[in-house]
Design a protein around this motif. Structure first.
Motif, short mmCIF file in Angstrom:
data_model
loop_
_atom_site.label_atom_id
_atom_site.label_comp_id
_atom_site.label_asym_id
_atom_site.label_seq_id
_atom_site.Cartn_x
_atom_site.Cartn_y
_atom_site.Cartn_z
N ALA A 274 0.84 -1.21 0.00
CA ALA A 274 0.00 0.00 0.00
C ALA A 274 0.87 1.26 0.00
O ALA A 274 0.58 2.21 -0.73
N LEU A 275 1.93 1.26 0.81
CA LEU A 275 2.82 2.43 0.84
C LEU A 275 3.48 2.65 -0.51
O LEU A 275 3.63 3.80 -0.95
N ASN A 276 3.87 1.57 -1.19
CA ASN A 276 4.45 1.69 -2.52
C ASN A 276 3.46 2.32 -3.49
O ASN A 276 3.85 3.12 -4.35
N LYS A 277 2.19 1.97 -3.37
CA LYS A 277 1.16 2.54 -4.24
C LYS A 277 1.03 4.05 -4.04
O LYS A 277 0.63 4.76 -4.95
N LYS B 102 11.57 -5.16 5.31
CA LYS B 102 11.85 -5.83 6.58
C LYS B 102 11.48 -4.93 7.76
O LYS B 102 10.91 -5.38 8.75
N THR B 103 11.79 -3.65 7.65
CA THR B 103 11.45 -2.70 8.71
C THR B 103 9.94 -2.61 8.88
O THR B 103 9.43 -2.60 10.00
N VAL B 104 9.22 -2.57 7.78
CA VAL B 104 7.76 -2.52 7.83
C VAL B 104 7.22 -3.77 8.52
O VAL B 104 6.34 -3.68 9.40
N ARG B 105 7.74 -4.95 8.19
CA ARG B 105 7.28 -6.20 8.82
C ARG B 105 7.56 -6.19 10.32
O ARG B 105 6.73 -6.64 11.11
N ILE B 106 8.73 -5.70 10.71
CA ILE B 106 9.06 -5.65 12.13
C ILE B 106 8.09 -4.74 12.87
O ILE B 106 7.57 -5.10 13.94
N ILE B 107 7.81 -3.59 12.32
CA ILE B 107 6.87 -2.66 12.96
C ILE B 107 5.48 -3.28 13.04
O ILE B 107 4.83 -3.26 14.09
N VAL B 108 5.02 -3.86 11.93
CA VAL B 108 3.67 -4.44 11.88
C VAL B 108 3.55 -5.67 12.78
O VAL B 108 2.53 -5.86 13.43
N ASP B 109 4.59 -6.48 12.83
CA ASP B 109 4.51 -7.72 13.61
C ASP B 109 4.79 -7.54 15.09
O ASP B 109 4.22 -8.25 15.91
N TYR B 110 5.67 -6.61 15.44
CA TYR B 110 6.10 -6.54 16.82
C TYR B 110 5.69 -5.27 17.56
O TYR B 110 5.60 -5.29 18.79
N TYR B 111 5.46 -4.18 16.87
CA TYR B 111 5.09 -2.95 17.55
C TYR B 111 3.58 -2.69 17.50
O TYR B 111 2.97 -2.34 18.52
N VAL B 112 3.00 -2.82 16.33
CA VAL B 112 1.58 -2.48 16.16
C VAL B 112 0.65 -3.32 17.06
O VAL B 112 -0.20 -2.73 17.75
N PRO B 113 0.78 -4.65 17.11
CA PRO B 113 -0.15 -5.40 17.96
C PRO B 113 -0.09 -4.98 19.43
O PRO B 113 -1.13 -4.83 20.09
#
Length: 106
Positions: free
Chosen positions: A62-65, A73-84
């Motif tokens: 979505a951000l690329n769009k 990798k940074t996006v996955r880390i934020i989404v997987d470990y910080y957001v929840p």
């Protein structure tokens, strides 16, 4: 169609602290991590992007769009470990500290 479903679920997750009891959110976080462990990725992401290796996330797509190209990798880390956990903290503060009631209680 899959993009819209993904977007609706993600938006629902972000408003969940005001709808679900914080204990239910904790259970949903555990289910999210079980999904990552068992399938290797979000099942909607697997279906939407047809990936066998965990690379693209809905967020990075979505951000690329929108013309932003963050490190995946940074996006996955934020989404997987910080957001929840941030969502859980918001739910806890909203419900316990501020005394608001969840619509769906546990």
């Amino acid at each position: 169609m899959m993009f819209l479903l993904h977007l609706i679920i993600i938006l629902f997750v972000y408003i969940s602290p005001f709808i679900f009891d914080w204990r239910l959110i904790l259970i949903l976080i555990a289910l999210y991590y079980l999904q990552l462990w068992f399938f290797g990725n979000c099942i909607l992401t697997i279906k939407q992007f047809k990936e066998t290796v965990r690379d693209t996330s809905f967020y990075s797509y979505a951000l690329n769009k929108f013309g932003f190209y963050p490190d995946k990798k940074t996006v996955r880390i934020i989404v997987d470990y910080y957001v929840p956990w941030a969502i859980l903290v918001v739910a806890f503060v909203w419900q316990i500290v501020l005394g608001h009631h969840a619509v769906l209680k546990f």
